[in-house]
Design a protein around this motif. Structure first.
Motif: not given
Lengths: 215, 215
Positions: A130-153
């Motif tokens: 779930p998108l809500e889990e992204l902030p914690s996941f990113v923090r815990i795993n030290g992620i800095e880079t993302a690919v954005l593939a969502v609808p324009d809107l």
DNA sequence: TAGATTGTTAATCGATTAACAATC
DNA sequence: TAGATTGTTAATCGATTAACAATC
């Protein structure tokens, strides 16, 4: 690490790929001329690019492929596996999830995020969370880079969330210009636009046959 | 139709998208300044680009959005639906098949081709056909543009078949430089390279915070 | 009309290429 | 050594921007 422009960096990336090919063919040394030929630029360009990063060769014997590769890999961050997340589990997002090309390039897709519960699945090889889990996941795993593939809107909105979560670089597939501050880099891939300009050149060539420059 | 360079054409594409937005917002006229702001360039650039294609506005009243759109659409070949085929029904190829963004952009994906019988299916909304059928399909349907989404190892070989079949423009996703003669244009999208250079800038920014130019 | 915006020319900027001295 | 290739500087090229006269 000196900051250079995008074109230089993508050439370094091309040189690296070329060198891997030459190495696989059994070569140990290479001249700027050959490298230039392979990636489609001039030998001056190659030597200039190298000199910008303090890479030197031998006046008479060209460059040692292994040493050169090691230097390029360090510059490009290839000495460490780079963890990347994909945001948006639509057609494109899922295709990228399963894309094998990244693996042997030191890039590891570690997770995907989507708001749609129907697309979520924590038990896959690469979990779709779930998108809500992204902030914690990113923090815990030290992620800095993302690919954005969502609808324009929703692209800008989701992008803002990524930035807030600490993402520092985004490869954006939405055909809109994301508003960003200096804390996050954005690279854009606009498929419509690419096809559109290709079509222009195809059509135009029927009237005046000339070539567009390669990217 | 005059042949211009890639960057100019992709800006025209951006202007077109911007104009559609402004139009949707109810505007009838627009100044070069606003358009520049929207796509991220200077007003000089906008006026220069237009003048290269003989597009003129009103000295005091800017540009009429409808007229401007019509001219850009003609230049970009948007007055006719452009038929495109996808070659390779792997992850990426299938994602592109189902990608909705092209539809309302005057681009129609009409078929996909693959050598693997398991991936073929002539009864889908967009049929996935055997690669052998490509030459006749292309001839019968007057296709000039293809998206190449096959594995690296066979990319050149398949590309050569496309050229032989009469394809005039290829959007290539394989991370190799295709050898082509003047009869076929090639645009490259190299996902690994894009991610790689993004990662460079992310890493480099941690040492010296500076921005890369946007593409 | 006065003021604002275009269209275009000239200036600037940056990236690419050519050239060549240094040197292995 | 003689010859070939690098590293770097200077020249070139092309694209972007600034400036401003024309004019609606």
């Amino acid at each position: 690490m000196i900051m250079k422009n995008r074109k230089v960096i993508s050439r370094l990336s091309k040189y690296k790929n070329a060198l891997n090919r030459f190495k696989a063919l059994g070569f140990a040394k290479i001249f700027s001329e050959y490298l230039a030929d392979f990636v489609g630029c001039t030998s001056s360009q190659v030597r200039k690019d190298f000199s910008m990063f303090g890479i030197t060769g031998n006046k008479r014997g060209g460059y040692n492929i292994d040493q050169l590769l090691e230097k390029l890999n360090i510059i490009l961050g290839k000495n460490v596996v780079q963890k990347v997340v994909i945001v948006g589990a639509g057609n494109l997002g899922r295709a990228l999830l399963n894309y094998k090309g990244f693996e042997n390039d030191g890039i590891r897709i570690v997770a995907c995020f989507d708001i749609d519960p129907a697309k979520q699945n924590a038990n896959m090889r690469i979990p779709v969370l779930p998108l809500e889990e992204l902030p914690s996941f990113v923090r815990i795993n030290g992620i800095e880079t993302a690919v954005l593939a969502v609808p324009d809107l929703v692209a800008q909105e989701v992008f803002d969330k990524l930035v807030k979560a600490g993402i520092k670089g985004v490869l954006n597939f939405a055909p809109i210009r994301l508003r960003t501050d200096a804390s996050c880099f954005v690279s854009n891939i606009n498929l419509e636009m690419e096809l559109e300009s290709l079509i222009y050149f195809v059509n135009a060539s029927e009237h005046a046959p000339l070539a567009p420059g390669d990217n």
